[in-house]
Design a protein around this motif. Structure first.
Motif, PDB file in Angstrom:
ATOM      1  N   ALA A 139      39.308 -36.214 -15.257  1.00 53.52           N
ATOM      2  CA  ALA A 139      38.801 -35.716 -14.085  1.00 53.52           C
ATOM      3  C   ALA A 139      39.309 -34.335 -13.810  1.00 53.52           C
ATOM      4  CB  ALA A 139      39.231 -36.653 -12.695  1.00 53.52           C
ATOM      5  N   ARG A 140      38.485 -33.237 -13.553  1.00 52.55           N
ATOM      6  CA  ARG A 140      38.946 -31.883 -13.032  1.00 52.55           C
ATOM      7  C   ARG A 140      38.623 -31.782 -11.535  1.00 52.55           C
ATOM      8  NH1 ARG A 140      41.645 -30.429 -17.424  1.00 52.55           N
ATOM      9  NH2 ARG A 140      41.740 -28.260 -16.457  1.00 52.55           N
ATOM     10  N   THR A 141      37.962 -32.359 -10.847  1.00 54.73           N
ATOM     11  CA  THR A 141      37.828 -32.349  -9.732  1.00 54.73           C
ATOM     12  C   THR A 141      37.600 -33.623  -8.817  1.00 54.73           C
ATOM     13  OG1 THR A 141      35.128 -32.430  -9.699  1.00 54.73           O
ATOM     14  CG2 THR A 141      36.149 -30.281 -10.118  1.00 54.73           C
ATOM     15  N   LEU A 142      37.614 -33.682  -7.317  1.00 50.08           N
ATOM     16  CA  LEU A 142      37.330 -34.846  -6.852  1.00 50.08           C
ATOM     17  C   LEU A 142      35.994 -35.421  -7.200  1.00 50.08           C
ATOM     18  CD1 LEU A 142      38.827 -34.325  -3.265  1.00 50.08           C
ATOM     19  CD2 LEU A 142      39.794 -35.701  -4.914  1.00 50.08           C
ATOM     20  N   ALA A 146      35.455 -39.395  -8.519  1.00 52.87           N
ATOM     21  CA  ALA A 146      34.586 -40.332  -7.652  1.00 52.87           C
ATOM     22  C   ALA A 146      33.502 -40.901  -8.589  1.00 52.87           C
ATOM     23  CB  ALA A 146      33.966 -39.676  -6.559  1.00 52.87           C
ATOM     24  N   ALA A 147      33.111 -40.248  -9.389  1.00 52.03           N
ATOM     25  CA  ALA A 147      31.958 -40.543 -10.492  1.00 52.03           C
ATOM     26  C   ALA A 147      32.668 -41.564 -11.426  1.00 52.03           C
ATOM     27  CB  ALA A 147      31.552 -39.258 -11.372  1.00 52.03           C
ATOM     28  N   ARG A 175      36.698 -45.692   0.431  1.00 52.54           N
ATOM     29  CA  ARG A 175      35.581 -46.481   1.211  1.00 52.54           C
ATOM     30  C   ARG A 175      34.562 -45.352   1.540  1.00 52.54           C
ATOM     31  NH1 ARG A 175      37.464 -51.062   4.156  1.00 52.54           N
ATOM     32  NH2 ARG A 175      38.861 -51.887   2.720  1.00 52.54           N
ATOM     33  N   ARG A 176      34.903 -43.925   1.657  1.00 48.95           N
ATOM     34  CA  ARG A 176      33.903 -42.993   2.102  1.00 48.95           C
ATOM     35  C   ARG A 176      33.016 -42.806   0.934  1.00 48.95           C
ATOM     36  NH1 ARG A 176      38.197 -40.768   5.512  1.00 48.95           N
ATOM     37  NH2 ARG A 176      37.616 -40.722   7.383  1.00 48.95           N
ATOM     38  N   GLU A 177      33.796 -42.788  -0.182  1.00 54.12           N
ATOM     39  CA  GLU A 177      32.871 -42.446  -1.565  1.00 54.12           C
ATOM     40  C   GLU A 177      32.363 -43.748  -2.062  1.00 54.12           C
ATOM     41  OE1 GLU A 177      32.273 -39.487  -2.850  1.00 54.12           O
ATOM     42  OE2 GLU A 177      33.526 -38.359  -1.314  1.00 54.12           O
ATOM     43  N   GLY A 178      32.533 -44.865  -1.609  1.00 58.22           N
ATOM     44  CA  GLY A 178      31.728 -45.892  -2.122  1.00 58.22           C
ATOM     45  C   GLY A 178      32.497 -46.435  -3.511  1.00 58.22           C
ATOM     46  N   ASP A 202      45.257 -44.149 -12.067  1.00 59.12           N
ATOM     47  CA  ASP A 202      44.354 -43.075 -12.081  1.00 59.12           C
ATOM     48  C   ASP A 202      44.428 -41.817 -11.128  1.00 59.12           C
ATOM     49  OD1 ASP A 202      42.584 -43.890 -14.204  1.00 59.12           O
ATOM     50  OD2 ASP A 202      42.061 -45.511 -12.765  1.00 59.12           O
ATOM     51  N   PHE A 203      44.933 -41.939  -9.963  1.00 67.04           N
ATOM     52  CA  PHE A 203      45.303 -41.059  -8.865  1.00 67.04           C
ATOM     53  C   PHE A 203      46.243 -41.749  -8.101  1.00 67.04           C
ATOM     54  CE2 PHE A 203      41.800 -43.385  -6.758  1.00 67.04           C
ATOM     55  CZ  PHE A 203      42.004 -43.095  -5.454  1.00 67.04           C
TER      56      PHE A 203
END
Length: 326
Positions: A139-142, A146-147, A175-178, A202-203
């Protein structure tokens, strides 16, 4: 409720603290002023309290200021001790977004009102949060992160403890990203950081001071930080707003309160001294080494800020469903 009675008894066990009564007319301070901290000694908040106490003793000559650590019950025991102390200016609380905002929504049957039971003196400082991943993470970005938690994927995330700001902020992202994600709580941020570096999770949403050196060294990658603008020391790290997640910009903040009805003269002297202390070059440098940014607010402005934070944390708790027993 039994929990309420236990916490009240614990708070009243603090030497010299009894149920709130009207202040006597006397010269303030007439004896040492206690700064009660609802956390154990040794952490950065404890250092902040002791550094402030030393400088207040110089700014307000007299019997001095002493820090008393009173941890326990999700930071409720020490905070309740101040709420129920004599309102004479000789007992203060150095609290934060947990003690005076989040707990109002998170702790069931909270035995104090973080607004009505306290006299605001001033905000002291703030600390940003950042979302970090192992340096080996793809992961290089949020958006990348999320993906990975969607479409059948699953993530794990660390926190410094159940109900901590790191837990609530990370869960709000989930929650916001599901996302599909599993919470892995730790007893404090140190081990959570170590396991994030090691790729065990992971984070991790951490206070910036906890991880900044590891980000600089390339052992962690920061995907976003809750600062209003990019930080000069890490210009490649985007703000949460730039990363498309402005709601994650939830700072930790610290303030000073007395019990409700603390004499106005004591509040005024403290409120005048605190901004001067926070502006001292030595104090700015000392706080900077701990990752704090001085952010003074006068009593009226601080009261308005706190009310807004109580509302913000209520929304975060409703979103995440995270609750604690005091």
């Amino acid at each position: 409720m039994p929990a309420r009675r236990r916490l009240l008894a614990a708070s009243l066990a603090l030497p010299g603290l009894v149920a709130t009564r009207p202040a006597r007319a006397e010269t303030w301070p007439s004896r040492p002023v206690r700064i009660v901290l609802a956390y154990p000694p040794g952490g950065s908040t404890d250092v902040l309290a002791r550094t402030l106490a030393d400088r207040l003793a110089v700014a307000i000559p007299g019997p001095g200021f002493v820090v008393e650590n009173r941890p326990g019950g999700a930071a409720v025991v020490g905070t309740l001790a101040v709420a129920t102390a004599p309102a004479d200016g000789h007992t203060l609380a150095l609290g934060n977004n947990q003690t005076h905002a989040a707990n109002a929504a998170m702790v069931r049957d909270l035995p104090y009102d973080p607004v009505a039971d306290f006299a605001p003196i001033g905000r002291l400082a703030e600390v940003h949060h950042a979302l970090v991943v192992p340096a080996t993470s793809p992961a290089r970005t949020l958006a990348d992160l999320a993906a990975r938690g969607k479409g059948g994927g699953s993530l794990t995330y660390a926190s410094s403890g159940v109900g901590s700001a790191s837990h609530v902020i990370a869960e709000s992202f989930v929650r916001r990203e599901g996302l599909s994600a599993t919470h892995v709580p730790y007893r404090g941020g140190a081990q959570a950081t170590t396991d994030t570096v090691g790729g065990v999770v992971d984070f991790f949403v951490s206070t910036w001071p906890q991880v900044v050196a590891l980000v600089r060294d390339g052992r962690l990658r920061a995907l976003g930080i809750g600062a209003p603008r990019r930080l000069p020391e890490v210009p490649d790290v985007p703000t949460f707003a730039e990363a498309g997640a402005p709601a994650l910009a939830v700072d930790a903040w610290f303030g000073l309160w007395g019990p409700a009805r603390t004499p106005e003269a004591a509040v005024a002297r403290l409120a005048a001294a605190v901004p001067r202390i926070l502006a001292e070059p030595e104090m700015v440098g000392r706080l900077g080494t701990l990752g704090f940014t001085p952010a003074p607010l006068a009593p009226v402005e601080f009261a308005a800020f706190q009310r807004a934070e109580v509302a913000r944390w209520k929304g975060l708790v409703e979103l995440t469903g995270i609750r604690l027993e005091g």
